[in-house]
Every structure is written in C-alpha cells, then in structure tokens.
Design a protein around this motif. Structure first.
Motif, mmCIF file in Angstrom:
data_model
loop_
_atom_site.group_PDB
_atom_site.id
_atom_site.type_symbol
_atom_site.label_atom_id
_atom_site.label_comp_id
_atom_site.label_asym_id
_atom_site.label_seq_id
_atom_site.Cartn_x
_atom_site.Cartn_y
_atom_site.Cartn_z
ATOM 1 N N ALA A 87 -5.517 4.854 6.742
ATOM 2 C CA ALA A 87 -5.466 3.408 6.962
ATOM 3 C C ALA A 87 -4.187 2.816 6.366
ATOM 4 C CB ALA A 87 -6.692 2.736 6.356
ATOM 5 N N LYS A 88 -3.774 3.320 5.210
ATOM 6 C CA LYS A 88 -2.518 2.850 4.610
ATOM 7 C C LYS A 88 -1.327 3.208 5.495
ATOM 8 C CE LYS A 88 -4.030 2.915 -0.222
ATOM 9 N NZ LYS A 88 -3.727 3.360 -1.592
ATOM 10 N N ALA A 89 -1.384 4.403 6.098
ATOM 11 C CA ALA A 89 -0.304 4.812 7.000
ATOM 12 C C ALA A 89 -0.264 3.906 8.230
ATOM 13 C CB ALA A 89 -0.496 6.271 7.411
ATOM 14 N N PHE A 90 -1.449 3.515 8.727
ATOM 15 C CA PHE A 90 -1.499 2.577 9.854
ATOM 16 C C PHE A 90 -0.808 1.269 9.497
ATOM 17 C CE2 PHE A 90 -3.484 -1.269 11.436
ATOM 18 C CZ PHE A 90 -3.307 -1.145 12.802
ATOM 19 N N ALA A 91 -1.128 0.726 8.319
ATOM 20 C CA ALA A 91 -0.544 -0.554 7.913
ATOM 21 C C ALA A 91 0.972 -0.454 7.821
ATOM 22 C CB ALA A 91 -1.135 -0.997 6.576
ATOM 23 N N LYS A 92 1.463 0.650 7.287
ATOM 24 C CA LYS A 92 2.913 0.840 7.161
ATOM 25 C C LYS A 92 3.567 0.865 8.533
ATOM 26 C CE LYS A 92 6.327 3.885 4.997
ATOM 27 N NZ LYS A 92 6.531 5.120 4.189
ATOM 28 N N ARG A 93 2.962 1.596 9.485
ATOM 29 C CA ARG A 93 3.503 1.657 10.846
ATOM 30 C C ARG A 93 3.440 0.298 11.529
ATOM 31 N NH1 ARG A 93 0.200 6.195 11.143
ATOM 32 N NH2 ARG A 93 -1.237 5.038 12.497
ATOM 33 N N PHE A 94 2.315 -0.386 11.356
ATOM 34 C CA PHE A 94 2.126 -1.678 12.013
ATOM 35 C C PHE A 94 3.183 -2.676 11.552
ATOM 36 C CE2 PHE A 94 0.406 -5.906 12.540
ATOM 37 C CZ PHE A 94 -0.213 -5.853 13.778
ATOM 38 N N LEU A 95 3.411 -2.750 10.256
ATOM 39 C CA LEU A 95 4.401 -3.693 9.737
ATOM 40 C C LEU A 95 5.806 -3.320 10.205
ATOM 41 C CD1 LEU A 95 3.037 -4.171 6.104
ATOM 42 C CD2 LEU A 95 2.765 -5.708 8.053
ATOM 43 N N SER A 96 6.081 -2.034 10.242
ATOM 44 C CA SER A 96 7.386 -1.581 10.718
ATOM 45 C C SER A 96 7.573 -1.917 12.201
ATOM 46 C CB SER A 96 7.529 -0.073 10.502
ATOM 47 O OG SER A 96 8.744 0.411 11.041
ATOM 48 N N ASP A 97 6.544 -1.666 12.993
ATOM 49 C CA ASP A 97 6.617 -1.936 14.437
ATOM 50 C C ASP A 97 6.844 -3.417 14.731
ATOM 51 O OD1 ASP A 97 6.209 0.743 14.898
ATOM 52 O OD2 ASP A 97 4.097 0.539 15.448
ATOM 53 N N HIS A 98 6.370 -4.281 13.831
ATOM 54 C CA HIS A 98 6.515 -5.725 14.036
ATOM 55 C C HIS A 98 7.642 -6.320 13.181
ATOM 56 C CE1 HIS A 98 2.527 -5.043 15.778
ATOM 57 N NE2 HIS A 98 2.763 -6.121 16.491
ATOM 58 N N ALA A 99 8.521 -5.419 12.702
ATOM 59 C CA ALA A 99 9.730 -5.834 11.974
ATOM 60 C C ALA A 99 9.435 -6.729 10.779
ATOM 61 C CB ALA A 99 10.705 -6.529 12.931
ATOM 62 N N VAL A 100 8.324 -6.439 10.090
ATOM 63 C CA VAL A 100 8.028 -7.136 8.840
ATOM 64 C C VAL A 100 8.721 -6.369 7.722
ATOM 65 C CG1 VAL A 100 6.234 -7.924 7.256
ATOM 66 C CG2 VAL A 100 5.810 -7.920 9.734
ATOM 67 N N LEU A 101 9.680 -6.991 7.083
ATOM 68 C CA LEU A 101 10.513 -6.312 6.101
ATOM 69 C C LEU A 101 9.849 -6.289 4.730
ATOM 70 C CD1 LEU A 101 13.945 -7.851 7.163
ATOM 71 C CD2 LEU A 101 12.852 -5.739 7.975
ATOM 72 N N ALA A 102 10.259 -5.320 3.918
ATOM 73 C CA ALA A 102 9.614 -5.093 2.620
ATOM 74 C C ALA A 102 9.725 -6.304 1.701
ATOM 75 C CB ALA A 102 10.223 -3.861 1.949
ATOM 76 N N HIS A 103 10.821 -7.052 1.810
ATOM 77 C CA HIS A 103 11.016 -8.178 0.891
ATOM 78 C C HIS A 103 10.289 -9.446 1.340
ATOM 79 C CE1 HIS A 103 14.043 -9.131 3.974
ATOM 80 N NE2 HIS A 103 13.903 -10.394 3.587
ATOM 81 N N GLU A 104 9.770 -9.449 2.558
ATOM 82 C CA GLU A 104 9.143 -10.656 3.084
ATOM 83 C C GLU A 104 7.730 -10.838 2.550
ATOM 84 O OE1 GLU A 104 10.786 -11.732 7.348
ATOM 85 O OE2 GLU A 104 9.958 -9.702 7.364
#
Length: 344
Positions: free
Chosen positions: A169-186
């Motif tokens: 599930a954590k891996a899903f969240a990481k992929r999802f945020l990356s796919d939607h261009a949500v950056l680490a600092h945001e």
C-alpha cells in the motif's frame, strides 16, 4: 499458558479504529496474551497488520442480515454454523463484546468462555448476555470501549489508536503521487468529501470554495468511495484549480497510505478521519449531528469545526428539519483557517 482473548467489533471503519486501544492496552497489561478479533469484511484489512492482534476471524454481519431479510434462512443458518465452528475451536479466557448489539450478544453465547464482558450502556438487551459489563471511563468513544477492561482488573489503559500500513500500500501511494506530479516538498491536504450519513456531509459547494482557498499553498487530493464519484467530478470541474481526484481509485489501505503522506486531512465524522487520527496525521473534523467531544480524534494536532446551532449533536441520520442546517452553518473560511492552524 498465555490468556486467549476474543474481541468482537464487526464494524464500522471508525468504530473498529476506535476499538484498537483495547487491544493495545491488553497487550500492555498482559504481554503474552493472544488476541483474536472477530471483524466484518469491510474493516478486516485495518487489522491485518496490527501488531497487537494475533488472529482475525472475518464474518459479514451485513451478508447475514441481508439473507435473513430475504428469507434465505438456509444460507443464513450455514453462515451461523460456520461462525460457530470457528469460534469453538478454542476456549477463551475472556470474550469482549465491543459492538453491543443483540446479534453480538447471540454470538457471545457461541463462545467457549466463562467471562463474557460487554459495555454497560449497550443497546438491544446486549448486557443480558454478559457475565460482567464495564462502565465507560469518560465521554470519548475510546473511553466507552476501554471501560470493559476494568472487568478484567486492568486499570491502566492507553487511548492511542493503531493502524499499520503494509508495504504494498505504501508503494501504491508513492507511485500515485509520482504519477500525479506531487513533489516531495509540497504540502498535501486530503479532502474526504462523503460520509455514511446524509446529515454528516458538508455541502459540495463549500468543498469547492475551500479548495480555491487552499490551492495556493497546498496540493489538494480528494479521496473516497465510488459513491462519491459524481460529486468528486463536480468539485474537480468547478474548483478552477488543480485537484488530484483519487475517489474510487484506492482500497482502504491504499487510501490510508495516501493519508499518511498528508500535511492535514479534512473530513466529516467518517472512517478516514479516524484512520488519520490513528496514523498521527493532523485532522480538521467537520461536526454537525455527532458530538466531537465523543468522536473527534484526540490530540492537539486535531482540530474541529462544529455547528453552534441549538439542534446540533442530534445524532440523527436524517435531519428532523429536513435541511441539514448544522453542516450548512459551517463556513469554508472557518475550515480553511483550521487547516492552516494544524498543518504539519
């Protein structure tokens, strides 16, 4: 020999989360005890990775009651026999009914134990099935549930809720945020736009206004079930700013993994609000018909916005006035201010 303990809490998501302090407190008092939890299908995933629970038994109250209502007595009887068989495979030192229904009282009769413990103020004649009942320790719902432990001589309790998220599930969240261009600092604000009660729903127009106000400083992610798909599309379309719409795209634990990444979660009194509370994510809870002093997540990182109307906290699923005045009286500006107050 370790004590075998059975906890019965079948549903709902929020109540199952609120019940996890019972398992935590049991393990603190009796580290070698073994805890089995009887839970419904929808909430079962919330418990699978819980370090305080040794075994879960999954049984659907909803399916059982649906079969009874449809006069499918043969199928309902088979479900009951299967449950009885699972419960009677071991003898329990104690069984704790933290659901408090006539049905769960009947289930307790099938458990091999001499200690059937329930809640003193439970409904539907439930206390009559018990050998002992525990008085609530205070007003909060976790106090009510933890009160049963006094019947076992356990006085020291821990109110912290627990929710463990698996790696997939954590891996899903990481992929999802990356796919939607949500950056680490945001900074992320997660909005839960629906609840299980019509009276607990904040108006979509208010969510739209809140999104507009928050978008300059936060990335907005909407989460929820498939029942909110149309409302989510309306909010996304009318907000006029960038919104990540995850509604209907996650399972329960995948949603929890997204929530874990948030700076703050905004929701009515519904399961994901309490999931966030268990994960230590700051929350802004919007309360109308239910009392935040009983149901809001505990801790200074959790804020509430509630109605000041005389009819609030009615605890009704349908507004007696027919207009859900309490939720309509809570302004987007008041909610947005609380987001800024608690966001990490």
């Amino acid at each position: 020999m370790s004590k075998e303990i059975l906890i019965i809490r079948l549903s709902s998501i929020g109540d199952v989360i609120h019940c996890t302090p019972v398992a935590r407190s049991l393990k603190a008092a009796w580290p070698d005890c073994r805890i089995t939890w009887l839970v419904g299908e929808v909430s079962a995933d919330l418990l699978r990775e819980n370090p305080y629970i040794d075994e879960i038994i999954v049984w659907s109250r909803e399916k059982f009651e649906k079969k009874l209502k449809a006069f499918q007595f043969k199928e309902a009887s088979e479900m009951w026999r299967e449950l009885r068989s699972k419960l009677q495979k071991k003898e329990f030192y104690a069984a704790l009914d933290i659901h408090g229904l006539f049905l769960t009282g009947m289930i307790m009769r099938e458990v091999k134990t001499t200690r059937r413990i329930g809640m003193r103020d439970a409904r539907e004649l439930n206390p009559h099935f018990m050998t002992k009942t525990g008085k609530s320790l205070g007003k909060h719902i976790t106090d009510k549930y933890l009160g049963v432990l006094s019947c076992l001589g356990i006085q020291s309790v821990d109110h912290r809720m627990s929710l463990s998220i698996p790696e997939d599930a954590k891996a899903f969240a990481k992929r999802f945020l990356s796919d939607h261009a949500v950056l680490a600092h945001e900074k992320i604000v997660i909005l839960i736009i629906g609840t299980t009660w019509p009276t607990k729903n904040w108006p979509p127009a208010f969510f739209i206004e809140a999104v507009k106000l928050l978008a300059k400083d936060f990335r907005i992610i909407m989460c929820g079930g498939k029942g909110e798909l149309n409302i989510g599309k309306d909010i996304e379309g009318q907000a006029g700013v960038k919104v990540v719409n995850a509604i209907g795209q996650t399972g329960l634990l995948e949603m929890a993994a997204l929530i874990e990444q948030a700076s703050v979660l905004v929701a009515g009194d519904t399961g994901p609000l309490h999931m966030a509370g268990a994960l230590g994510v700051p929350t802004v809870g919007i309360f109308g018909p239910t009392d935040p002093s009983t149901y809001a997540p505990l801790g200074e990182q959790n804020a509430i916005v509630s109605s000041q109307l005389s009819c609030n906290y009615c605890h009704k699923q349908r507004c007696p006035k027919g207009e859900a005045s309490c939720m309509n009286s809570i302004t987007p500006q008041s909610v947005v201010q609380k987001v800024y107050d608690v966001a990490r």
